[in-house]
Enzyme design. Sequence first.
Site, short mmCIF file in Angstrom:
data_model
loop_
_atom_site.label_atom_id
_atom_site.label_comp_id
_atom_site.label_asym_id
_atom_site.label_seq_id
_atom_site.Cartn_x
_atom_site.Cartn_y
_atom_site.Cartn_z
N ARG A 1 6.51 -28.63 -0.13
CA ARG A 1 6.18 -30.06 0.03
C ARG A 1 4.78 -30.28 -0.54
O ARG A 1 4.00 -29.31 -0.65
CB ARG A 1 6.16 -30.43 1.52
CG ARG A 1 7.50 -30.36 2.17
CD ARG A 1 7.39 -30.61 3.67
NE ARG A 1 8.68 -30.41 4.32
CZ ARG A 1 8.83 -29.94 5.56
NH1 ARG A 1 7.78 -29.63 6.30
NH2 ARG A 1 10.02 -29.79 6.06
N ARG B 1 7.17 -38.92 8.48
CA ARG B 1 6.58 -37.77 7.78
C ARG B 1 6.93 -37.83 6.30
O ARG B 1 6.17 -37.34 5.45
CB ARG B 1 7.09 -36.46 8.41
CG ARG B 1 6.32 -35.24 7.95
CD ARG B 1 6.72 -33.99 8.72
NE ARG B 1 8.01 -33.48 8.31
CZ ARG B 1 8.64 -32.44 8.87
NH1 ARG B 1 8.06 -31.81 9.89
NH2 ARG B 1 9.80 -32.03 8.44
N ARG C 1 19.06 -32.24 9.32
CA ARG C 1 18.07 -31.82 10.32
C ARG C 1 18.34 -32.47 11.68
O ARG C 1 18.20 -31.84 12.72
CB ARG C 1 16.65 -32.13 9.82
CG ARG C 1 16.18 -31.10 8.81
CD ARG C 1 14.92 -31.45 8.08
NE ARG C 1 14.69 -30.44 7.03
CZ ARG C 1 13.73 -29.54 7.03
NH1 ARG C 1 12.84 -29.54 7.98
NH2 ARG C 1 13.62 -28.66 6.07
P1 ADP Z 1 7.73 -29.80 12.98
O1 ADP Z 1 6.70 -28.82 12.51
O2 ADP Z 1 8.27 -29.44 14.33
O3 ADP Z 1 8.81 -30.06 11.98
P2 ADP Z 1 5.58 -31.75 12.68
O4 ADP Z 1 4.45 -31.06 13.36
O5 ADP Z 1 5.57 -31.78 11.19
O6 ADP Z 1 7.01 -31.20 13.20
O7 ADP Z 1 5.64 -33.24 13.25
C1 ADP Z 1 6.54 -34.21 12.70
C2 ADP Z 1 5.80 -35.52 12.52
O8 ADP Z 1 5.56 -36.10 13.81
C3 ADP Z 1 4.45 -35.37 11.83
O9 ADP Z 1 4.27 -36.44 10.94
C4 ADP Z 1 3.45 -35.44 13.00
O10 ADP Z 1 2.22 -35.98 12.60
C5 ADP Z 1 4.17 -36.34 14.00
N1 ADP Z 1 3.90 -36.06 15.42
C6 ADP Z 1 3.76 -34.85 16.01
N2 ADP Z 1 3.56 -35.00 17.34
C7 ADP Z 1 3.56 -36.33 17.59
C8 ADP Z 1 3.38 -37.12 18.78
N3 ADP Z 1 3.18 -36.58 19.99
N4 ADP Z 1 3.45 -38.47 18.65
C9 ADP Z 1 3.68 -39.04 17.45
N5 ADP Z 1 3.83 -38.37 16.29
C10 ADP Z 1 3.78 -37.01 16.36
P1 5GP Z 2 10.61 -26.65 7.46
O1 5GP Z 2 11.53 -26.67 6.28
O2 5GP Z 2 10.55 -28.00 8.15
O3 5GP Z 2 9.27 -26.06 7.19
O4 5GP Z 2 11.30 -25.67 8.54
C1 5GP Z 2 12.63 -25.87 8.92
C2 5GP Z 2 12.97 -24.99 10.11
O5 5GP Z 2 12.87 -23.63 9.72
C3 5GP Z 2 12.04 -25.16 11.30
O6 5GP Z 2 12.82 -25.24 12.46
C4 5GP Z 2 11.21 -23.89 11.32
O7 5GP Z 2 10.87 -23.50 12.62
C5 5GP Z 2 12.21 -22.91 10.73
N1 5GP Z 2 11.59 -21.72 10.14
C6 5GP Z 2 10.45 -21.61 9.42
N2 5GP Z 2 10.22 -20.33 9.09
C7 5GP Z 2 11.23 -19.61 9.63
C8 5GP Z 2 11.54 -18.22 9.66
O8 5GP Z 2 10.85 -17.37 9.13
N3 5GP Z 2 12.66 -17.87 10.31
C9 5GP Z 2 13.49 -18.76 10.92
N4 5GP Z 2 14.56 -18.31 11.55
N5 5GP Z 2 13.23 -20.07 10.93
C10 5GP Z 2 12.11 -20.49 10.28
#
Ligand code: ADP
Ligand code: 5GP
Length: 206
Positions: free
Chosen positions: A46, A139, A150
């Site tokens: 990304r 996001r 997802r």
């Molecule tokens: P994940 O890593 O689990 O996929 P992210 O940390 O990227 O999720 O969070 C997804 C989006 O939600 C991001 O844009 C983040 O800034 C936002 N976000 C995270 N926690 C909160 C919250 N408590 N309230 C509102 N937005 C949040």
């Molecule tokens: P993203 O594409 O949003 O970075 O991640 C998608 C999902 O893959 C998330 O649920 C994240 O926790 C999971 N993920 C990231 N790295 C790993 C990994 O090494 N192993 C597994 N099993 N899941 C992962």
Amino acid sequence: MVQKGPRPLVLCGPSGSGKSTLLKRLLKEFPDKFGFSVSHTTRSPRPGEKNGVHYHFTTKEDMSAAIARGEFIETATFSGNMYGTSKQAVDDVRCTGRICVLDIEMEGVKQVKKTDLNPLLVFVMPPSIEELERRLRARNTEQEDALAKRLETARKEIVFGQEPGNFHIIILNDNLDKAYSELREFISQNMEEKERDDKDKNGGDN
Ligand code: ADP
Ligand code: 5GP
């Protein structure tokens, strides 16, 4: 071989639940205490994601070959892409003496639980599917079809997350500050417990 070291920390939860946001905060507050396990993935980076920092970006062919060589602790396919934690990723953190933090989805959690890593397992729960969708859309990192995949997976992950025995704690991320405090508190309680146990084993005077 995966080195011995402090008990790792695993964060799991639906895409968009806030795992990366919480981890970023934890790593920023305690840079000497925690280290991120850099996973491999076949998805495209990304904007802003750096190879070797956020992920090791790779191809299906290279990753399949590395898996066949036995280089991974766990692997999964998520939303059409491969993800996995290499033994090297965990060793890289452990050899610094830091607590290794893994951000992985549920199939990976199931595999990690069968190893001797014995991690602390945290599930990050979104307030609702509707709010999860709002956050994922805001996001703005996924195309419509990937977003739908997802969200579909999120429903299964929420069921898995709530099943008794699957995680040590479920943190509801309705408010970021509150969720982060809970994570911090959980970690410090469990790490303190470990330090106490180690002291007991050493006769209490080490
Ligand atoms: P994940 O890593 O689990 O996929 P992210 O940390 O990227 O999720 O969070 C997804 C989006 O939600 C991001 O844009 C983040 O800034 C936002 N976000 C995270 N926690 C909160 C919250 N408590 N309230 C509102 N937005 C949040
Ligand atoms: P993203 O594409 O949003 O970075 O991640 C998608 C999902 O893959 C998330 O649920 C994240 O926790 C999971 N993920 C990231 N790295 C790993 C990994 O090494 N192993 C597994 N099993 N899941 C992962």
